[in-house]
Design a protein around this motif. Structure first.
Motif, mmCIF file in Angstrom:
data_model
loop_
_atom_site.group_PDB
_atom_site.id
_atom_site.type_symbol
_atom_site.label_atom_id
_atom_site.label_comp_id
_atom_site.label_asym_id
_atom_site.label_seq_id
_atom_site.Cartn_x
_atom_site.Cartn_y
_atom_site.Cartn_z
ATOM 1 N N LEU A 1 0.891 -1.297 -0.005
ATOM 2 C CA LEU A 1 0.035 0.074 0.014
ATOM 3 C C LEU A 1 0.945 1.221 -0.021
ATOM 4 C CD1 LEU A 1 -3.133 0.922 0.454
ATOM 5 C CD2 LEU A 1 -2.450 1.226 2.496
ATOM 6 N N PRO A 2 0.739 2.166 -1.147
ATOM 7 C CA PRO A 2 1.707 3.225 -0.985
ATOM 8 C C PRO A 2 1.117 4.534 -0.366
ATOM 9 C CG PRO A 2 0.396 3.205 -3.198
ATOM 10 C CD PRO A 2 -0.064 1.978 -2.245
ATOM 11 N N VAL A 3 -0.083 4.679 -0.038
ATOM 12 C CA VAL A 3 -0.736 5.684 0.808
ATOM 13 C C VAL A 3 -1.477 5.072 1.856
ATOM 14 C CG1 VAL A 3 -2.173 7.787 0.543
ATOM 15 C CG2 VAL A 3 -0.740 7.240 -1.371
ATOM 16 N N ASP A 4 -1.651 5.568 3.018
ATOM 17 C CA ASP A 4 -2.409 4.975 4.177
ATOM 18 C C ASP A 4 -3.904 5.077 3.771
ATOM 19 O OD1 ASP A 4 -0.090 4.134 5.464
ATOM 20 O OD2 ASP A 4 -0.038 5.851 6.493
ATOM 21 N N TRP A 5 -4.600 3.974 4.350
ATOM 22 C CA TRP A 5 -6.081 4.208 4.191
ATOM 23 C C TRP A 5 -6.530 5.468 4.947
ATOM 24 C CZ3 TRP A 5 -7.684 1.236 0.694
ATOM 25 C CH2 TRP A 5 -7.056 0.072 0.068
ATOM 26 N N SER A 6 -7.681 5.897 4.507
ATOM 27 C CA SER A 6 -8.481 7.025 5.409
ATOM 28 C C SER A 6 -9.404 6.242 6.254
ATOM 29 C CB SER A 6 -9.300 7.710 4.349
ATOM 30 O OG SER A 6 -8.283 8.666 3.541
ATOM 31 N N SER A 7 -9.962 6.842 7.184
ATOM 32 C CA SER A 7 -10.844 6.231 8.082
ATOM 33 C C SER A 7 -12.300 5.635 7.155
ATOM 34 C CB SER A 7 -11.511 7.180 9.422
ATOM 35 O OG SER A 7 -10.471 7.809 9.919
ATOM 36 N N LYS A 8 -12.554 6.362 6.345
ATOM 37 C CA LYS A 8 -13.656 5.915 5.571
ATOM 38 C C LYS A 8 -13.104 5.992 4.107
ATOM 39 C CE LYS A 8 -17.990 6.572 6.509
ATOM 40 N NZ LYS A 8 -19.520 7.205 6.429
ATOM 41 N N GLU A 9 -13.145 5.086 3.216
ATOM 42 C CA GLU A 9 -12.935 5.107 1.876
ATOM 43 C C GLU A 9 -14.190 4.514 0.978
ATOM 44 O OE1 GLU A 9 -9.449 4.506 -0.035
ATOM 45 O OE2 GLU A 9 -8.239 5.343 1.728
ATOM 46 N N ILE A 10 -14.698 5.293 0.020
ATOM 47 C CA ILE A 10 -15.713 4.923 -0.892
ATOM 48 C C ILE A 10 -15.296 4.857 -2.147
ATOM 49 C CG2 ILE A 10 -18.059 5.633 -1.652
ATOM 50 C CD1 ILE A 10 -18.356 7.231 1.013
ATOM 51 N N ILE A 11 -15.336 3.853 -2.700
ATOM 52 C CA ILE A 11 -14.732 4.028 -4.405
ATOM 53 C C ILE A 11 -16.008 3.499 -5.030
ATOM 54 C CG2 ILE A 11 -13.095 2.717 -5.701
ATOM 55 C CD1 ILE A 11 -11.189 2.281 -3.702
ATOM 56 N N CYS A 12 -16.267 4.420 -6.035
ATOM 57 C CA CYS A 12 -17.365 4.302 -7.028
ATOM 58 C C CYS A 12 -16.702 3.685 -8.297
ATOM 59 C CB CYS A 12 -18.385 5.408 -7.044
ATOM 60 S SG CYS A 12 -19.078 5.955 -5.536
ATOM 61 N N GLU A 13 -16.625 2.339 -8.514
ATOM 62 C CA GLU A 13 -16.030 1.887 -9.549
ATOM 63 C C GLU A 13 -16.863 1.774 -10.565
ATOM 64 O OE1 GLU A 13 -13.911 0.276 -11.501
ATOM 65 O OE2 GLU A 13 -12.161 0.141 -10.543
ATOM 66 N N GLU A 14 -16.501 1.335 -11.831
ATOM 67 C CA GLU A 14 -17.328 1.351 -13.071
ATOM 68 C C GLU A 14 -18.633 0.438 -12.934
ATOM 69 O OE1 GLU A 14 -15.962 1.026 -17.227
ATOM 70 O OE2 GLU A 14 -14.044 0.526 -16.360
ATOM 71 N N HIS A 15 -18.627 -0.621 -12.065
ATOM 72 C CA HIS A 15 -19.757 -1.457 -12.125
ATOM 73 C C HIS A 15 -20.129 -1.775 -10.617
ATOM 74 C CE1 HIS A 15 -19.002 -2.304 -16.273
ATOM 75 N NE2 HIS A 15 -17.985 -2.675 -16.351
ATOM 76 N N TYR A 16 -19.555 -1.390 -9.745
ATOM 77 C CA TYR A 16 -19.873 -1.482 -8.148
ATOM 78 C C TYR A 16 -19.420 -0.224 -7.267
ATOM 79 C CZ TYR A 16 -15.016 -2.704 -7.711
ATOM 80 O OH TYR A 16 -13.539 -2.876 -7.519
ATOM 81 N N ILE A 17 -19.864 -0.536 -6.379
ATOM 82 C CA ILE A 17 -19.628 0.531 -5.028
ATOM 83 C C ILE A 17 -18.961 -0.264 -3.939
ATOM 84 C CG2 ILE A 17 -20.536 2.422 -3.458
ATOM 85 C CD1 ILE A 17 -22.770 2.843 -5.207
ATOM 86 N N GLU A 18 -17.585 0.296 -3.460
ATOM 87 C CA GLU A 18 -17.040 -0.341 -2.444
ATOM 88 C C GLU A 18 -16.907 0.586 -1.325
ATOM 89 O OE1 GLU A 18 -13.670 -3.359 -2.844
ATOM 90 O OE2 GLU A 18 -12.634 -1.678 -2.203
ATOM 91 N N VAL A 19 -17.048 0.183 0.071
ATOM 92 C CA VAL A 19 -16.918 1.107 1.043
ATOM 93 C C VAL A 19 -16.115 0.408 1.964
ATOM 94 C CG1 VAL A 19 -17.923 2.618 3.017
ATOM 95 C CG2 VAL A 19 -19.263 2.281 0.699
ATOM 96 N N GLY A 20 -14.962 1.030 2.564
ATOM 97 C CA GLY A 20 -14.166 0.516 3.665
ATOM 98 C C GLY A 20 -14.101 1.277 4.843
ATOM 99 N N LEU A 21 -14.175 0.771 5.833
ATOM 100 C CA LEU A 21 -14.287 1.619 7.192
ATOM 101 C C LEU A 21 -13.499 1.173 8.365
ATOM 102 C CD1 LEU A 21 -17.502 1.030 6.217
ATOM 103 C CD2 LEU A 21 -17.755 3.083 7.913
ATOM 104 N N VAL A 22 -12.815 1.824 9.073
ATOM 105 C CA VAL A 22 -11.719 1.337 9.867
ATOM 106 C C VAL A 22 -12.769 0.892 11.225
ATOM 107 C CG1 VAL A 22 -11.644 3.492 11.162
ATOM 108 C CG2 VAL A 22 -9.843 1.870 11.448
#
Length: 758
Positions: A120-141
């Motif tokens: 991982l080159p950049v640390d994760w944020s507390s919440k990361e929301i990625i709206c990809e082409e075909h899906y949504i991904e949410v990551g939370l600490v």
């Protein structure tokens, strides 16, 4: 490409030796690209785990965090760091094991294994929301306070939570992870984070408006047991409306503040907004250089992307010989902001959207740029721009049709020019002196070159052919015909021709023939060349002279040289020189069928009085005489002139003859018509006559003289001939006109066979 160099998140690239695969560890995903053209078919990707392999299909990919693409001749796979079947080490190292299955043209499959370890080159944020082409991904600490709004809900649901997680979708009851997966939702736990993933257009998503922009929202709450407490994490994912196109620029708008994500607006702090393409962010300088515009009015972020901007891809199509294109770009938008709660706790949210911006088919009329520099004497024409799937297969230069291969073999320069945005054009170079180029001298030193270029282009995958026509014109100044000077000598005319600035543009001609070394040797001219000029010496009586005003004293000799366009053969300059020459002997065969002869009658002994000469027709007497010379001028169809055909020539022949004017005795004069085949001797008191065939000798009868004098009655005959080439004859049997002068010969014939008798 530039945007690869500007990956601000520090990805690295590995490439197999054949260049078939390219892999990159990027800031939030792993990327694999395969050359479809080399592979032959679109490849199949498989995720490898200990107990086997899992095919990554179009249906399977969104739920598991994979994105499949096939653009610009390359098939690619983007795999989220939290994708299924990926080995996760403390949310900082991710091991990918994949198979790439290729099928060749014979149907045989070949499998290639890829293993890549990404850090991982950049640390994760507390919440990361990625709206990809075909899906949504949410990551939370896995940390944080329970939102008081949901405390009552927590009391109702806490009894349903056993070991593990529960998912609560708004407007629905809580459900287990297994139930959520059956409905198309993915919920997973990593060492430090909770990951929620959903495809778009799910049953439980809603469409709402924020700042008059339609967005798709999925609102879910995750409950999980952590030690002896129950933790509730609230997740909201949203995707803005599609882009629009105004015929030139793609536009996309998104709310700057998403109220479902930001519940306590006074605590909202925007940290950064960045933009990129091809799923990667760009630094500001690179983004501006590539033409991407990012604007912010405080409420709405506006993005503008010009048609064909770098990083996107173009698709070609032909309809009724109209070339059309569509343009597609995978936009990468990221907004990082913080939310400060009333208890001064701050959480950072990284919200990233990957949006495909695509135009409809747009007519893209090819454009030509004339880059010709006249002083280089080469047409340089650019034609563009075309998508990567367009090839040039043939050109037509005026009426000269050539395939690209043939054109290159004939030394035309055809170059494909790639551009940073993935398009390309073609440059064609055609020398001004090429046979396909038209040339016209406009006068006053201005020369015009022009060429019509017809391009034949083809869309490779569709095999659609279309055509484009370009007309280019160039002017060259100071293209005057060369300066010519001439002067006379006693026996010739000399021309000096300065070399022109445009070598090869002009040529010097004598008549209709270009002046060359071979022609000079053939005609008897003397030709010399140096760096400054060319000198032509034309000796008197060589081919090309015209003779006028002929007298026994002098005559005018005229010679003309022409300067013509070496390509069109159009005459642009004539230089004529007239010189007076002393008349001695000559034979002139003019174009109007007149023969002029100046001959000396004193070359035999005894001499013949010039006034006693005639032509074959005794009525044709000299035009002028002096003590030693005679001049006749007569038509080729007069004065007994004979016509003969030779090898490639028509020959006209006559004779200058004389009987000497001697008549010894009127009563016994011997006529010219007498012909004797035997020797006869007649003697009188006055003379002795001897006849041998056609030879007749008359002597004085002096019995006591110690010498005899002879006076042959026909002792002078001068044969004159004019030769005209057959191809110069215009009207032989009517007006005796010729395209050019002929040449003459003179031959003295001794009819007596006796030089003198003493």
């Amino acid at each position: 490409m530039c945007f690869q160099l500007c990956d601000v998140k520090g990805s690295y690239v590995t490439t197999d030796p054949q260049g078939l695969f390219i892999t990159e560890c990027r800031d939030r995903y792993f990327w694999v690209s395969v050359d479809v053209g080399f592979a032959g078919h679109v490849p199949r990707f498989e995720a490898v785990v200990e107990n086997g392999v899992h095919i990554i299909s179009e249906d399977h990919a969104p739920m598991c965090g994979y994105t499949l693409n096939n653009l610009n001749g390359r098939a690619s796979l983007r795999a989220s760091y939290f994708s299924c079947h990926t080995e996760n080490q403390n949310d900082s190292n991710f091991l990918f094991k994949l198979n790439v299955v290729l099928t060749d043209h014979t149907g045989i499959e070949k499998k290639y294994s890829l293993t890549e370890n990404c850090t991982l080159p950049v640390d994760w944020s507390s919440k990361e929301i990625i709206c990809e082409e075909h899906y949504i991904e949410v990551g939370l600490v896995k940390a944080g306070n329970v939102n008081p709004v949901w405390y009552a809900v927590l009391l109702l649901l806490i009894k349903t939570i056993k070991n593990g997680f529960s998912l609560y979708l708004h407007f629905l009851d809580a459900m287990s992870i297994a139930d959520a997966r059956r409905m198309g939702y993915m919920l997973d736990s990593t060492p430090n984070r909770v990951v929620f993933r959903s495809a778009y257009n799910q049953t439980h998503s809603t469409i709402t408006e924020i700042d008059r922009i339609a967005v798709e929202v999925i609102h879910a709450t995750v409950f999980f047991r952590q030690k002896w407490a129950v933790v509730m994490l609230d997740t909201v994912a949203y995707l803005s409306a599609p882009s629009s196109f105004d015929g030139v620029i793609l536009h996309w708008r998104t709310p700057k503040v998403m109220t479902p994500l930001v519940q306590d607006f006074p605590g909202f702090v925007s940290r950064s907004i960045e933009l990129g393409v091809d799923a990667r962010l760009l630094d500001e300088a690179t983004r501006k250089a590539m033409g991407y515009v990012l604007g912010d009015d405080g409420q709405v972020v506006q993005v503008s992307v010009p048609f064909g901007a770098p990083g996107g891809s173009r698709m070609s199509l032909v309809e009724n010989n109209v070339y059309k294109e569509s343009y597609k770009a995978l936009l990468c938008y990221e907004h990082i902001y913080s939310h400060v709660f009333m208890d001064d706790n701050e959480t950072e949210t990284r919200h990233r959207q990957l949006r495909v911006m695509e135009t409809p088919l747009v007519p893209r009329i090819p454009f030509a740029i004339d880059e010709t520099v006249p002083r280089e004497e080469v047409f340089t024409v650019y034609l563009g721009s075309f998508a990567s799937d367009v090839e040039l297969i043939a050109i037509k230069l005026n009426e000269n049709n050539l395939s690209v291969t043939d054109a290159i073999q004939q030394h035309y320069l055809i170059t494909k020019i790639p551009h940073i945005n993935g398009t390309h054009g073609f440059i064609i170079k055609v020398p001004f002196e090429d046979k396909s180029v038209n040339r016209m001298y406009l006068g006053e030193g201005l020369l015009q070159y022009s060429v019509e270029i017809n391009y034949t282009l083809n869309i490779i995958e569709r095999n659609d052919t279309f055509f484009h026509h370009v007309s280019v014109v160039a002017h060259v100044n100071d293209a005057f015909p060369p300066d010519v000077t001439a002067f006379c000598t006693a026996q010739s005319i000399i021309f000096r021709i300065n070399h022109p600035k445009q070598a090869g543009l002009w040529e010097v001609c004598v008549g209709h023939q270009a002046l060359t070394s071979d022609l000079s040797r053939l005609k008897g001219y003397i030709l010399k060349n140096d760096s400054q000029s060319m000198t032509l010496e034309v000796p008197l009586f060589t081919s090309g002279y015209i003779y006028e005003d002929i007298t026994l004293r002098n005559f005018v000799g005229t010679f003309e040289i022409l300067i013509r366009d070496s390509k069109t053969l159009e005459i642009h300059k004539r230089t004529t020189k007239n010189c007076y020459f002393q008349t001695e002997e000559l034979t002139v065969c003019s174009t109007d069928g007149m023969m002029t002869v100046v001959a000396t009658t004193t070359k035999t002994w005894p001499t013949v009085p010039p006034s006693s000469t005639t032509l074959l027709d005794r009525r044709c007497r000299p035009k002028a005489t002096d003590e030693t010379r005679v001049m006749f001028s007569f038509g080729v169809d007069a004065c007994g002139t004979r016509l003969m055909l030779g090898d490639g020539y028509i020959v006209y022949e006559n004779e200058v003859i004389s009987d000497g004017g001697v008549i010894i005795d009127q009563e016994s004069a011997i006529t010219r018509e007498s012909k004797f085949r035997y020797l006869s001797i007649y003697e009188t008191s006055k003379y002795v006559k001897i006849e041998l065939g056609e030879i007749r000798l008359i002597f004085e009868n002096k019995k006591n003289s110690d010498q005899l004098l002879f006076f042959p009655s026909e002792y002078f005959r001068l044969t004159v001939r004019c030769f005209y080439t057959l191809d110069s004859v215009k009207k032989v049997f009517t007006s005796r006109l010729f395209e050019g002068p002929g040449f003459g010969t003179v031959k003295i014939t001794d009819t007596t066979g006796v030089k003198g008798l003493y």
